[in-house]
Design an enzyme around this catalytic site. Structure first.
Site, PDB file in Angstrom:
ATOM      1  N   SER A 147      25.335  82.576 -92.310  1.00 10.89           N
ATOM      2  CA  SER A 147      25.668  84.356 -90.834  1.00 10.89           C
ATOM      3  C   SER A 147      26.823  83.895 -91.117  1.00 10.89           C
ATOM      4  CB  SER A 147      24.887  83.497 -89.477  1.00 10.89           C
ATOM      5  OG  SER A 147      26.025  84.727 -89.097  1.00 10.89           O
ATOM      6  N   TYR A 160      24.312  79.240 -81.754  1.00  7.67           N
ATOM      7  CA  TYR A 160      24.782  79.944 -82.629  1.00  7.67           C
ATOM      8  C   TYR A 160      25.408  79.806 -83.629  1.00  7.67           C
ATOM      9  CZ  TYR A 160      23.019  84.062 -86.665  1.00  7.67           C
ATOM     10  OH  TYR A 160      22.422  84.029 -87.638  1.00  7.67           O
TER      11      TYR A 160
HETATM   12  P1  NAP Z   1      13.526  86.817 -86.501  1.00  3.50           P
HETATM   13  O1  NAP Z   1      12.987  88.040 -87.542  1.00  3.50           O
HETATM   14  O2  NAP Z   1      13.694  86.125 -85.588  1.00  3.50           O
HETATM   15  O3  NAP Z   1      12.931  85.655 -87.774  1.00  3.50           O
HETATM   16  C1  NAP Z   1      13.001  84.414 -87.659  1.00  3.50           C
HETATM   17  C2  NAP Z   1      11.806  83.740 -88.350  1.00  3.50           C
HETATM   18  O4  NAP Z   1      11.920  82.127 -88.117  1.00  3.50           O
HETATM   19  C3  NAP Z   1      10.074  84.234 -87.837  1.00  3.50           C
HETATM   20  O5  NAP Z   1       9.341  84.519 -89.088  1.00  3.50           O
HETATM   21  C4  NAP Z   1       9.622  83.313 -86.445  1.00  3.50           C
HETATM   22  O6  NAP Z   1       8.509  83.143 -86.711  1.00  3.50           O
HETATM   23  C5  NAP Z   1      10.918  81.964 -87.563  1.00  3.50           C
HETATM   24  N1  NAP Z   1      11.099  80.713 -85.939  1.00  3.50           N
HETATM   25  C6  NAP Z   1      12.035  80.861 -85.284  1.00  3.50           C
HETATM   26  N2  NAP Z   1      10.716  79.197 -84.578  1.00  3.50           N
HETATM   27  C7  NAP Z   1      10.215  79.050 -85.595  1.00  3.50           C
HETATM   28  C8  NAP Z   1      10.115  77.862 -84.967  1.00  3.50           C
HETATM   29  N3  NAP Z   1      10.060  76.958 -84.128  1.00  3.50           N
HETATM   30  N4  NAP Z   1       9.285  77.338 -85.845  1.00  3.50           N
HETATM   31  C9  NAP Z   1       9.256  77.680 -87.214  1.00  3.50           C
HETATM   32  N5  NAP Z   1       8.934  79.358 -87.379  1.00  3.50           N
HETATM   33  C10 NAP Z   1      10.331  80.091 -86.707  1.00  3.50           C
HETATM   34  O7  NAP Z   1      15.159  86.534 -87.461  1.00  3.50           O
HETATM   35  P2  NAP Z   1      16.320  87.291 -88.722  1.00  3.50           P
HETATM   36  O8  NAP Z   1      16.831  88.021 -87.838  1.00  3.50           O
HETATM   37  O9  NAP Z   1      14.879  87.631 -89.639  1.00  3.50           O
HETATM   38  O10 NAP Z   1      16.779  85.506 -89.031  1.00  3.50           O
HETATM   39  C11 NAP Z   1      16.325  85.241 -90.094  1.00  3.50           C
HETATM   40  C12 NAP Z   1      17.454  83.745 -90.331  1.00  3.50           C
HETATM   41  O11 NAP Z   1      18.386  85.037 -90.500  1.00  3.50           O
HETATM   42  C13 NAP Z   1      18.131  82.972 -89.207  1.00  3.50           C
HETATM   43  O12 NAP Z   1      18.347  81.880 -89.744  1.00  3.50           O
HETATM   44  C14 NAP Z   1      19.500  83.939 -88.948  1.00  3.50           C
HETATM   45  O13 NAP Z   1      20.061  82.932 -88.079  1.00  3.50           O
HETATM   46  C15 NAP Z   1      19.635  84.646 -89.980  1.00  3.50           C
HETATM   47  N6  NAP Z   1      20.791  86.241 -90.002  1.00  3.50           N
HETATM   48  C16 NAP Z   1      19.663  86.404 -89.463  1.00  3.50           C
HETATM   49  C17 NAP Z   1      21.261  87.981 -89.494  1.00  3.50           C
HETATM   50  C18 NAP Z   1      21.181  88.721 -89.020  1.00  3.50           C
HETATM   51  O14 NAP Z   1      21.473  90.320 -88.146  1.00  3.50           O
HETATM   52  N7  NAP Z   1      19.426  89.094 -88.517  1.00  3.50           N
HETATM   53  C19 NAP Z   1      22.247  87.625 -89.564  1.00  3.50           C
HETATM   54  C20 NAP Z   1      22.799  86.752 -90.264  1.00  3.50           C
HETATM   55  C21 NAP Z   1      22.471  85.157 -90.184  1.00  3.50           C
HETATM   56  P3  NAP Z   1       8.077  83.403 -85.737  1.00  3.50           P
HETATM   57  O15 NAP Z   1       8.156  84.944 -85.117  1.00  3.50           O
HETATM   58  O16 NAP Z   1       6.378  84.134 -86.021  1.00  3.50           O
HETATM   59  O17 NAP Z   1       8.228  83.384 -84.487  1.00  3.50           O
END
Ligand code: NAP
Length: 265
Positions: A147, A160
Site C-alpha cells: 500500500s 495497518y
Molecule cells: P476487500 O475488498 O475488503 O478484500 C479483502 C479480501 O481479503 C477479501 O477477499 C476478504 O474476504 C479477504 N479476507 C479478509 N480477511 C480474511 C481472512 N482472515 N482470511 C482470508 N481472507 C480474508 O479489500 P481490498 O481493498 O480489495 O484490499 C485488498 C488488499 O489491497 C489489502 O491487502 C489492502 O490492504 C490492499 N490495499 C487496498 C487499497 C484500497 O484502496 N482498497 C489500497 C492499498 C492497498 P471476505 O470478503 O470474504 O471477507
C-alpha cells in the site's frame, strides 16, 4: 508463447481473492491463461458463482480454498493444495487485508492482532510455504499487495501502517534470498482503490474526524492523491501482469507505487 494467454499452464494463488483487488487480479491472471486458486471468506454461494464464472469465461481451472489468513496451518494447507492440484506454483499474491480506523489510545487490541496477522504474517506463511516449490521449478513470482501506507503514514491507522511497513521489509528481505533461483519478490503499493475495504472506512473516518462522508472522500482520501482519482483495478492488473512476465525478471525487491503521485509528495 500464446499472445492472448501468455500465462497458459502457470498456476497462481491469490489470497483474499473473493472481493475487491484480489478478485480483479485473479481475473486478470485467469484471462492471461493462468490456473487460479481463489481464497477468501464470505458467502459460499457467491464464491462458487465467481469460481464457475471465471472458469467458463477464461477456460482455465479455477479452484477455491477457504483458509483463514489468521491461521498458519490453514495457510500452509492452502499452498500445499494449490501445488497438489496444479502440479506447480508459479505466482503467489499475498493480498488479503483488513483495516481498522481508530486513535491509538482507543485501538482495540484484538484489531491490532488481526491486522498484523492478516496483512503481514499471512504473507510470511504463504511465502515460506511457496518458496520451496518455486526453487524446485527454478521459477516464481511473489507479488505482495502492500500500500502507499507501506511507505508513508496516515493518522488513525497505526496497525495497518505498521503491518504494511513490515510487509515492505519482508518483501526486500525475501527478494535478496531468492534472487538466484529464478524467483522475484516485489510489492505493489496502491493509493486508494474504491473497494469494499475503502468504502467501509469512510463512515468510521468521518466519525473520527467529525466530518461528513463526502468530505472524507474529497478531503481525506483523494486529498492525498494528486490525480484526484481512485486507482483503477485494470491499472493494478497491468502492473501485476508485467511483474509476472518474463520482462519483469529483473524487477526484484521493489516497492512499486501506483498511487497517482501520493508518495512523491
Ligand atoms: P476487500 O475488498 O475488503 O478484500 C479483502 C479480501 O481479503 C477479501 O477477499 C476478504 O474476504 C479477504 N479476507 C479478509 N480477511 C480474511 C481472512 N482472515 N482470511 C482470508 N481472507 C480474508 O479489500 P481490498 O481493498 O480489495 O484490499 C485488498 C488488499 O489491497 C489489502 O491487502 C489492502 O490492504 C490492499 N490495499 C487496498 C487499497 C484500497 O484502496 N482498497 C489500497 C492499498 C492497498 P471476505 O470478503 O470474504 O471477507
Amino acid at each position: 508463447m500464446d499472445r492472448q494467454q501468455p500465462l497458459l499452464g502457470r498456476a497462481a494463488l491469490i489470497t483474499g481473492s473473493t472481493s475487491g483487488i484480489g478478485l480483479a487480479l485473479a481475473e486478470a491472471l485467469a484471462s492471461a491463461g493462468a490456473n487460479i486458486m481463489l481464497n477468501g471468506l464470505g458467502d459460499r454461494d457467491e464464491i462458487e458463482h465467481i469460481r464457475t464464472r471465471l472458469t467458463r469465461e477464461h477456460r482455465v481451472t479455477v479452484l477455491y480454498h477457504d483458509a483463514d489468513m489468521t491461521q498458519p496451518d490453514e495457510i500452509a494447507d492452502l499452498v500445499a493444495q494449490t501445488h497438489k492440484a496444479f502440479g506447480r506454483l508459479d505466482i503467489a499474491v499475498p493480498n488479503a487485508g483488513i483495516q481498522h480506523v481508530s486513535s491509538i489510545e482507543d485501538f482495540p487490541v484484538e484489531k491490532w492482532d488481526a491486522i498484523l496477522a492478516i496483512n503481514l504474517s499471512s504473507a510470511f506463511h504463504v511465502i515460506r510455504a511457496a518458496v520451496p516449490f518455486m526453487k524446485d521449478q527454478g521459477f516464481g513470482r511473489i507479488v505482495n499487495m502492500a500500500s502507499a501506507h507501506a511507505l508513508v503514514a496516515s493518522p488513525f491507522k497505526s496497525a495497518y501502517v505498521a503491518a504494511k511497513h513490515g510487509l515492505a521489509g519482508l518483501t526486500k528481505s525475501v527478494a535478496l534470498e531468492i534472487a538466484q533461483h529464478g524467483i522475484t519478490c516485489n510489492a505493489i503499493c496502491p493509493g486508494y482503490v474504491k473497494t469494499p475495504l475503502v468504502e467501509a472506512q469512510i463512515g468510521p473516518t468521518a466519525k473520527a474526524r467529525g466530518i461528513t462522508d463526502e468530505a472524507v472522500i474529497s478531503e481525506v482520501l483523494l486529498a492525498v492523491q494528486p490525480t484526484k482519482a481512485f486507482v483503477q483495478y485494470e491499472q493494478l492488473a497491468g502492473l501485476l501482469l508485467y511483474l509476472v512476465s518474463d520482462a519483469g525478471a529483473s524487477v526484484n525487491g521493489a516497492m512499486l507505487s501506483i498511487d497517482g503521485g501520493w508518495t512523491a509528495q
